[in-house]
Design a protein around this motif. Structure first.
Motif, mmCIF file in Angstrom:
data_model
loop_
_atom_site.group_PDB
_atom_site.id
_atom_site.type_symbol
_atom_site.label_atom_id
_atom_site.label_comp_id
_atom_site.label_asym_id
_atom_site.label_seq_id
_atom_site.Cartn_x
_atom_site.Cartn_y
_atom_site.Cartn_z
ATOM 1 N N LEU A 1 -4.918 8.985 -3.139
ATOM 2 C CA LEU A 1 -5.234 8.949 -4.558
ATOM 3 C C LEU A 1 -6.300 9.973 -4.910
ATOM 4 O O LEU A 1 -6.183 10.678 -5.910
ATOM 5 C CB LEU A 1 -5.684 7.547 -4.972
ATOM 6 C CG LEU A 1 -6.015 7.345 -6.437
ATOM 7 C CD1 LEU A 1 -4.769 7.564 -7.292
ATOM 8 C CD2 LEU A 1 -6.579 5.957 -6.660
ATOM 9 N N HIS A 2 -7.332 10.094 -4.099
ATOM 10 C CA HIS A 2 -8.389 11.078 -4.346
ATOM 11 C C HIS A 2 -7.838 12.497 -4.302
ATOM 12 O O HIS A 2 -8.164 13.322 -5.154
ATOM 13 C CB HIS A 2 -9.522 10.936 -3.337
ATOM 14 C CG HIS A 2 -10.368 9.738 -3.566
ATOM 15 N ND1 HIS A 2 -10.975 9.072 -2.546
ATOM 16 C CD2 HIS A 2 -10.707 9.074 -4.695
ATOM 17 C CE1 HIS A 2 -11.651 8.046 -3.029
ATOM 18 N NE2 HIS A 2 -11.504 8.027 -4.333
ATOM 19 N N ARG A 3 -7.012 12.781 -3.316
ATOM 20 C CA ARG A 3 -6.425 14.126 -3.215
ATOM 21 C C ARG A 3 -5.539 14.418 -4.414
ATOM 22 O O ARG A 3 -5.559 15.533 -4.953
ATOM 23 C CB ARG A 3 -5.618 14.254 -1.929
ATOM 24 C CG ARG A 3 -6.482 14.336 -0.711
ATOM 25 C CD ARG A 3 -5.649 14.502 0.526
ATOM 26 N NE ARG A 3 -6.502 14.480 1.692
ATOM 27 C CZ ARG A 3 -6.067 14.252 2.908
ATOM 28 N NH1 ARG A 3 -4.788 14.040 3.131
ATOM 29 N NH2 ARG A 3 -6.902 14.253 3.915
ATOM 30 N N TRP A 4 -4.751 13.447 -4.814
ATOM 31 C CA TRP A 4 -3.856 13.621 -5.958
ATOM 32 C C TRP A 4 -4.666 13.880 -7.228
ATOM 33 O O TRP A 4 -4.346 14.772 -8.004
ATOM 34 C CB TRP A 4 -2.972 12.384 -6.123
ATOM 35 C CG TRP A 4 -2.076 12.458 -7.313
ATOM 36 C CD1 TRP A 4 -0.891 13.110 -7.417
ATOM 37 C CD2 TRP A 4 -2.312 11.854 -8.590
ATOM 38 N NE1 TRP A 4 -0.377 12.953 -8.668
ATOM 39 C CE2 TRP A 4 -1.216 12.190 -9.419
ATOM 40 C CE3 TRP A 4 -3.333 11.073 -9.124
ATOM 41 C CZ2 TRP A 4 -1.132 11.758 -10.734
ATOM 42 C CZ3 TRP A 4 -3.240 10.649 -10.418
ATOM 43 C CH2 TRP A 4 -2.134 11.002 -11.223
ATOM 44 N N LEU A 5 -5.719 13.103 -7.416
ATOM 45 C CA LEU A 5 -6.545 13.242 -8.610
ATOM 46 C C LEU A 5 -7.248 14.599 -8.646
ATOM 47 O O LEU A 5 -7.261 15.274 -9.681
ATOM 48 C CB LEU A 5 -7.567 12.112 -8.663
ATOM 49 C CG LEU A 5 -8.354 11.932 -9.941
ATOM 50 C CD1 LEU A 5 -7.424 11.690 -11.120
ATOM 51 C CD2 LEU A 5 -9.326 10.776 -9.794
ATOM 52 N N GLN B 1 -13.854 2.184 7.257
ATOM 53 C CA GLN B 1 -12.436 2.514 7.324
ATOM 54 C C GLN B 1 -11.953 2.884 5.927
ATOM 55 O O GLN B 1 -12.147 2.156 4.973
ATOM 56 C CB GLN B 1 -11.630 1.330 7.838
ATOM 57 C CG GLN B 1 -10.154 1.616 7.959
ATOM 58 C CD GLN B 1 -9.385 0.405 8.447
ATOM 59 O OE1 GLN B 1 -9.909 -0.686 8.505
ATOM 60 N NE2 GLN B 1 -8.130 0.613 8.768
ATOM 61 N N THR B 2 -11.344 4.059 5.813
ATOM 62 C CA THR B 2 -10.757 4.453 4.542
ATOM 63 C C THR B 2 -9.276 4.141 4.589
ATOM 64 O O THR B 2 -8.613 4.354 5.601
ATOM 65 C CB THR B 2 -10.951 5.946 4.262
ATOM 66 O OG1 THR B 2 -10.420 6.686 5.346
ATOM 67 C CG2 THR B 2 -12.413 6.284 4.048
ATOM 68 N N PHE B 3 -8.784 3.645 3.520
ATOM 69 C CA PHE B 3 -7.386 3.292 3.446
ATOM 70 C C PHE B 3 -6.581 4.524 3.053
ATOM 71 O O PHE B 3 -7.013 5.308 2.205
ATOM 72 C CB PHE B 3 -7.184 2.162 2.436
ATOM 73 C CG PHE B 3 -7.875 0.896 2.851
ATOM 74 C CD1 PHE B 3 -7.292 0.064 3.794
ATOM 75 C CD2 PHE B 3 -9.100 0.548 2.318
ATOM 76 C CE1 PHE B 3 -7.930 -1.089 4.191
ATOM 77 C CE2 PHE B 3 -9.740 -0.601 2.707
ATOM 78 C CZ PHE B 3 -9.157 -1.431 3.652
ATOM 79 N N PRO B 4 -5.419 4.718 3.633
ATOM 80 C CA PRO B 4 -4.626 5.907 3.327
ATOM 81 C C PRO B 4 -4.335 6.065 1.838
ATOM 82 O O PRO B 4 -4.321 7.175 1.322
ATOM 83 C CB PRO B 4 -3.338 5.695 4.117
ATOM 84 C CG PRO B 4 -3.696 4.752 5.200
ATOM 85 C CD PRO B 4 -4.798 3.900 4.652
ATOM 86 N N PHE B 5 -4.121 4.950 1.144
ATOM 87 C CA PHE B 5 -3.825 5.027 -0.284
ATOM 88 C C PHE B 5 -4.994 5.628 -1.060
ATOM 89 O O PHE B 5 -4.803 6.460 -1.934
ATOM 90 C CB PHE B 5 -3.471 3.652 -0.847
ATOM 91 C CG PHE B 5 -3.292 3.658 -2.336
ATOM 92 C CD1 PHE B 5 -2.148 4.200 -2.902
ATOM 93 C CD2 PHE B 5 -4.270 3.158 -3.171
ATOM 94 C CE1 PHE B 5 -1.984 4.233 -4.271
ATOM 95 C CE2 PHE B 5 -4.113 3.180 -4.544
ATOM 96 C CZ PHE B 5 -2.961 3.713 -5.093
ATOM 97 N N VAL B 6 -6.197 5.222 -0.720
ATOM 98 C CA VAL B 6 -7.380 5.720 -1.433
ATOM 99 C C VAL B 6 -7.543 7.215 -1.173
ATOM 100 O O VAL B 6 -7.804 7.993 -2.091
ATOM 101 C CB VAL B 6 -8.638 4.940 -1.007
ATOM 102 C CG1 VAL B 6 -9.882 5.545 -1.624
ATOM 103 C CG2 VAL B 6 -8.507 3.474 -1.390
#
Length: 67
Positions: free
Chosen positions: A20-24, A12-17
């Motif tokens: 964060l990856h997309r933002w980075l 399960q991937t957390f929405p925040f992670v």
């Protein structure tokens, strides 16, 4: 009786992670594009910005993850 076709447990991937990856990645790509634009500025505009050709070369030599 063993279960032969049990579905694999998915991570399960957390929405925040994910966010964060997309933002980075977007930030790194934007920085890369800004450095490409900076490399194309002529000497007259660089003087207006207070930069030298040497400053531009040093900035453009950085990798995309370096600020």
């Amino acid at each position: 009786m063993p279960i032969a076709s049990a579905p694999l447990a998915r991570r399960q991937t957390f929405p925040f992670v994910t966010w964060l990856h997309r933002w980075l990645l977007a930030r790194w790509y934007d920085r890369h594009l800004q450095r490409l634009d900076l490399a194309e500025i002529d000497d007259h505009m660089l003087r207006d910005l207070g930069l030298t050709r040497r400053d531009v070369r040093r900035e453009c030599a950085k990798t995309f993850w370096q600020a």
